[in-house]
Design a protein around this motif. Structure first.
Motif, PDB file in Angstrom:
ATOM      1  N   LEU A  56       0.725  -8.629   4.579  1.00 53.50           N
ATOM      2  CA  LEU A  56      -0.037  -8.156   3.421  1.00 53.50           C
ATOM      3  C   LEU A  56      -1.381  -8.871   3.351  1.00 53.50           C
ATOM      4  CD1 LEU A  56      -0.390  -6.484   0.878  1.00 53.50           C
ATOM      5  CD2 LEU A  56       0.926  -8.213  -0.373  1.00 53.50           C
ATOM      6  N   ALA A  57      -1.375 -10.162   3.595  1.00 53.33           N
ATOM      7  CA  ALA A  57      -2.615 -10.934   3.569  1.00 53.33           C
ATOM      8  C   ALA A  57      -3.608 -10.416   4.604  1.00 53.33           C
ATOM      9  CB  ALA A  57      -2.311 -12.410   3.822  1.00 53.33           C
ATOM     10  N   ARG A  58      -3.130 -10.106   5.796  1.00 53.99           N
ATOM     11  CA  ARG A  58      -4.001  -9.611   6.856  1.00 53.99           C
ATOM     12  C   ARG A  58      -4.654  -8.294   6.454  1.00 53.99           C
ATOM     13  NH1 ARG A  58      -3.167  -5.900  10.281  1.00 53.99           N
ATOM     14  NH2 ARG A  58      -0.915  -5.883  10.025  1.00 53.99           N
ATOM     15  N   VAL A  59      -3.883  -7.392   5.882  1.00 53.87           N
ATOM     16  CA  VAL A  59      -4.421  -6.091   5.473  1.00 53.87           C
ATOM     17  C   VAL A  59      -5.418  -6.253   4.318  1.00 53.87           C
ATOM     18  CG1 VAL A  59      -3.810  -3.814   4.563  1.00 53.87           C
ATOM     19  CG2 VAL A  59      -2.381  -4.863   6.294  1.00 53.87           C
ATOM     20  N   CYS A  60      -5.170  -7.198   3.435  1.00 60.49           N
ATOM     21  CA  CYS A  60      -6.051  -7.455   2.287  1.00 60.49           C
ATOM     22  C   CYS A  60      -7.244  -8.349   2.629  1.00 60.49           C
ATOM     23  CB  CYS A  60      -5.279  -8.156   1.162  1.00 60.49           C
ATOM     24  SG  CYS A  60      -4.033  -7.172   0.387  1.00 60.49           S
ATOM     25  N   LEU A  61      -7.259  -8.875   3.844  1.00 60.63           N
ATOM     26  CA  LEU A  61      -8.284  -9.839   4.262  1.00 60.63           C
ATOM     27  C   LEU A  61      -8.257 -11.095   3.384  1.00 60.63           C
ATOM     28  CD1 LEU A  61     -11.234  -7.379   4.982  1.00 60.63           C
ATOM     29  CD2 LEU A  61      -9.525  -8.265   6.600  1.00 60.63           C
TER      30      LEU A  61
ATOM     31  N   VAL B 257      -4.975  -5.348  -3.193  1.00 62.17           N
ATOM     32  CA  VAL B 257      -3.538  -5.401  -2.916  1.00 62.17           C
ATOM     33  C   VAL B 257      -2.936  -4.011  -3.050  1.00 62.17           C
ATOM     34  CG1 VAL B 257      -1.309  -6.296  -3.733  1.00 62.17           C
ATOM     35  CG2 VAL B 257      -3.284  -7.830  -3.537  1.00 62.17           C
ATOM     36  N   ALA B 258      -3.283  -3.306  -4.116  1.00 57.21           N
ATOM     37  CA  ALA B 258      -2.768  -1.951  -4.313  1.00 57.21           C
ATOM     38  C   ALA B 258      -3.181  -1.049  -3.159  1.00 57.21           C
ATOM     39  CB  ALA B 258      -3.261  -1.384  -5.645  1.00 57.21           C
TER      40      ALA B 258
ATOM     41  N   ARG C  34       6.573  -7.734  -8.957  1.00 61.75           N
ATOM     42  CA  ARG C  34       6.285  -6.333  -8.593  1.00 61.75           C
ATOM     43  C   ARG C  34       5.641  -6.273  -7.202  1.00 61.75           C
ATOM     44  NH1 ARG C  34       7.011  -1.109  -9.029  1.00 61.75           N
ATOM     45  NH2 ARG C  34       5.177   0.200  -9.234  1.00 61.75           N
ATOM     46  N   ILE C  35       4.732  -7.175  -6.931  1.00 58.42           N
ATOM     47  CA  ILE C  35       4.078  -7.202  -5.623  1.00 58.42           C
ATOM     48  C   ILE C  35       5.099  -7.504  -4.527  1.00 58.42           C
ATOM     49  CG2 ILE C  35       2.377  -8.418  -4.196  1.00 58.42           C
ATOM     50  CD1 ILE C  35       0.692  -8.675  -6.829  1.00 58.42           C
ATOM     51  N   VAL C  36       5.987  -8.459  -4.780  1.00 59.93           N
ATOM     52  CA  VAL C  36       7.043  -8.776  -3.808  1.00 59.93           C
ATOM     53  C   VAL C  36       7.878  -7.534  -3.529  1.00 59.93           C
ATOM     54  CG1 VAL C  36       9.166 -10.082  -3.403  1.00 59.93           C
ATOM     55  CG2 VAL C  36       7.178 -11.227  -4.390  1.00 59.93           C
ATOM     56  N   LEU C  37       8.305  -6.852  -4.574  1.00 59.28           N
ATOM     57  CA  LEU C  37       9.128  -5.659  -4.427  1.00 59.28           C
ATOM     58  C   LEU C  37       8.425  -4.595  -3.585  1.00 59.28           C
ATOM     59  CD1 LEU C  37      11.711  -4.045  -5.490  1.00 59.28           C
ATOM     60  CD2 LEU C  37      10.145  -3.126  -7.181  1.00 59.28           C
ATOM     61  N   LEU C  38       7.174  -4.330  -3.906  1.00 54.47           N
ATOM     62  CA  LEU C  38       6.420  -3.308  -3.183  1.00 54.47           C
ATOM     63  C   LEU C  38       6.137  -3.724  -1.741  1.00 54.47           C
ATOM     64  CD1 LEU C  38       4.009  -2.409  -6.105  1.00 54.47           C
ATOM     65  CD2 LEU C  38       5.789  -0.918  -5.150  1.00 54.47           C
ATOM     66  N   ARG C  39       5.850  -5.002  -1.537  1.00 53.28           N
ATOM     67  CA  ARG C  39       5.603  -5.502  -0.175  1.00 53.28           C
ATOM     68  C   ARG C  39       6.866  -5.396   0.662  1.00 53.28           C
ATOM     69  NH1 ARG C  39       6.987 -10.115   1.885  1.00 53.28           N
ATOM     70  NH2 ARG C  39       7.140 -11.300  -0.058  1.00 53.28           N
ATOM     71  N   GLU C  40       7.990  -5.812   0.109  1.00 53.19           N
ATOM     72  CA  GLU C  40       9.251  -5.765   0.843  1.00 53.19           C
ATOM     73  C   GLU C  40       9.685  -4.332   1.111  1.00 53.19           C
ATOM     74  OE1 GLU C  40      11.853  -8.277  -1.461  1.00 53.19           O
ATOM     75  OE2 GLU C  40      11.167 -10.087  -0.403  1.00 53.19           O
ATOM     76  N   LYS C  41       9.360  -3.429   0.201  1.00 56.59           N
ATOM     77  CA  LYS C  41       9.664  -2.006   0.390  1.00 56.59           C
ATOM     78  C   LYS C  41       8.972  -1.468   1.642  1.00 56.59           C
ATOM     79  CE  LYS C  41       9.692   2.302  -2.250  1.00 56.59           C
ATOM     80  NZ  LYS C  41       9.292   2.931  -3.512  1.00 56.59           N
ATOM     81  N   LYS C  42       7.789  -1.996   1.945  1.00 56.80           N
ATOM     82  CA  LYS C  42       7.064  -1.612   3.156  1.00 56.80           C
ATOM     83  C   LYS C  42       7.551  -2.377   4.384  1.00 56.80           C
ATOM     84  CE  LYS C  42       2.800  -0.244   3.180  1.00 56.80           C
ATOM     85  NZ  LYS C  42       2.807   1.203   3.178  1.00 56.80           N
TER      86      LYS C  42
ATOM     87  N   ILE D 197      -0.941   2.308  -2.759  1.00 61.18           N
ATOM     88  CA  ILE D 197      -0.610   2.791  -4.096  1.00 61.18           C
ATOM     89  C   ILE D 197      -1.857   2.649  -4.960  1.00 61.18           C
ATOM     90  CG2 ILE D 197       1.848   2.226  -3.938  1.00 61.18           C
ATOM     91  CD1 ILE D 197       1.254  -0.273  -5.645  1.00 61.18           C
ATOM     92  N   THR D 198      -1.803   3.249  -6.132  1.00 64.54           N
ATOM     93  CA  THR D 198      -2.939   3.102  -7.056  1.00 64.54           C
ATOM     94  C   THR D 198      -2.798   1.787  -7.814  1.00 64.54           C
ATOM     95  OG1 THR D 198      -1.822   4.180  -8.907  1.00 64.54           O
ATOM     96  CG2 THR D 198      -3.051   5.611  -7.373  1.00 64.54           C
ATOM     97  N   LEU D 199      -3.909   1.365  -8.389  1.00 66.09           N
ATOM     98  CA  LEU D 199      -3.880   0.164  -9.216  1.00 66.09           C
ATOM     99  C   LEU D 199      -2.937   0.386 -10.401  1.00 66.09           C
ATOM    100  CD1 LEU D 199      -4.902  -2.661  -9.778  1.00 66.09           C
ATOM    101  CD2 LEU D 199      -6.936  -1.660 -10.809  1.00 66.09           C
ATOM    102  N   ALA D 200      -2.936   1.581 -10.962  1.00 68.80           N
ATOM    103  CA  ALA D 200      -2.044   1.899 -12.093  1.00 68.80           C
ATOM    104  C   ALA D 200      -0.578   1.731 -11.682  1.00 68.80           C
ATOM    105  CB  ALA D 200      -2.313   3.310 -12.587  1.00 68.80           C
ATOM    106  N   GLU D 201      -0.234   2.158 -10.460  1.00 60.84           N
ATOM    107  CA  GLU D 201       1.140   2.006  -9.994  1.00 60.84           C
ATOM    108  C   GLU D 201       1.506   0.539  -9.818  1.00 60.84           C
ATOM    109  OE1 GLU D 201       2.338   5.691  -7.219  1.00 60.84           O
ATOM    110  OE2 GLU D 201       0.433   4.734  -6.647  1.00 60.84           O
ATOM    111  N   LEU D 202       0.562  -0.257  -9.338  1.00 59.03           N
ATOM    112  CA  LEU D 202       0.813  -1.683  -9.171  1.00 59.03           C
ATOM    113  C   LEU D 202       1.093  -2.343 -10.521  1.00 59.03           C
ATOM    114  CD1 LEU D 202       0.851  -4.207  -7.342  1.00 59.03           C
ATOM    115  CD2 LEU D 202      -1.591  -4.432  -7.800  1.00 59.03           C
ATOM    116  N   LEU D 203       0.372  -1.904 -11.536  1.00 59.65           N
ATOM    117  CA  LEU D 203       0.480  -2.536 -12.854  1.00 59.65           C
ATOM    118  C   LEU D 203       1.640  -2.025 -13.698  1.00 59.65           C
ATOM    119  CD1 LEU D 203      -3.315  -2.727 -13.716  1.00 59.65           C
ATOM    120  CD2 LEU D 203      -1.825  -4.567 -12.886  1.00 59.65           C
ATOM    121  N   LYS D 204       2.471  -1.156 -13.165  1.00 59.39           N
ATOM    122  CA  LYS D 204       3.658  -0.683 -13.888  1.00 59.39           C
ATOM    123  C   LYS D 204       4.732  -1.762 -13.852  1.00 59.39           C
ATOM    124  CE  LYS D 204       3.039   4.224 -13.134  1.00 59.39           C
ATOM    125  NZ  LYS D 204       3.549   5.406 -12.452  1.00 59.39           N
TER     126      LYS D 204
END
Length: 71
Positions: free
Chosen positions: A28-33, A57-58, A13-21, A63-70
């Motif tokens: 992603l790592a830079r933004v998340c520190l 990460v969310a 799910r994280i890969v999908l959302l990251r690639e969508k951006k 996105i919200t944490l709830a959206e990440l966990l879908k």
């Protein structure tokens, strides 16, 4: 659902959302520190992230944490 299966699904799910951006793991790592290897382990499902890490990460993905966990 077993722990490993949940971790893999969350990672996909994280890969999908990251690639969508249009972001690389490094972006992603830079933004998340975080370091890129942490994001890689998260996406492969080989780590057990804290709730706060998932929140970071969310937030980075805008996105919200709830959206990440879908999964």
């Amino acid at each position: 659902m077993k722990k490993q299966e949940l971790s893999r699904k969350l990672g996909k799910r994280i890969v999908l959302l990251r690639e969508k951006k249009g972001w690389s793991q490094a972006e992603l790592a830079r933004v998340c520190l975080k370091d890129r290897q942490s994001i890689e382990r998260l996406e492969r499902g080989t780590t057990n992230p804290t709730a706060y890490t998932l929140y970071e990460v969310a937030s980075a993905l805008e996105i919200t944490l709830a959206e990440l966990l879908k999964i």
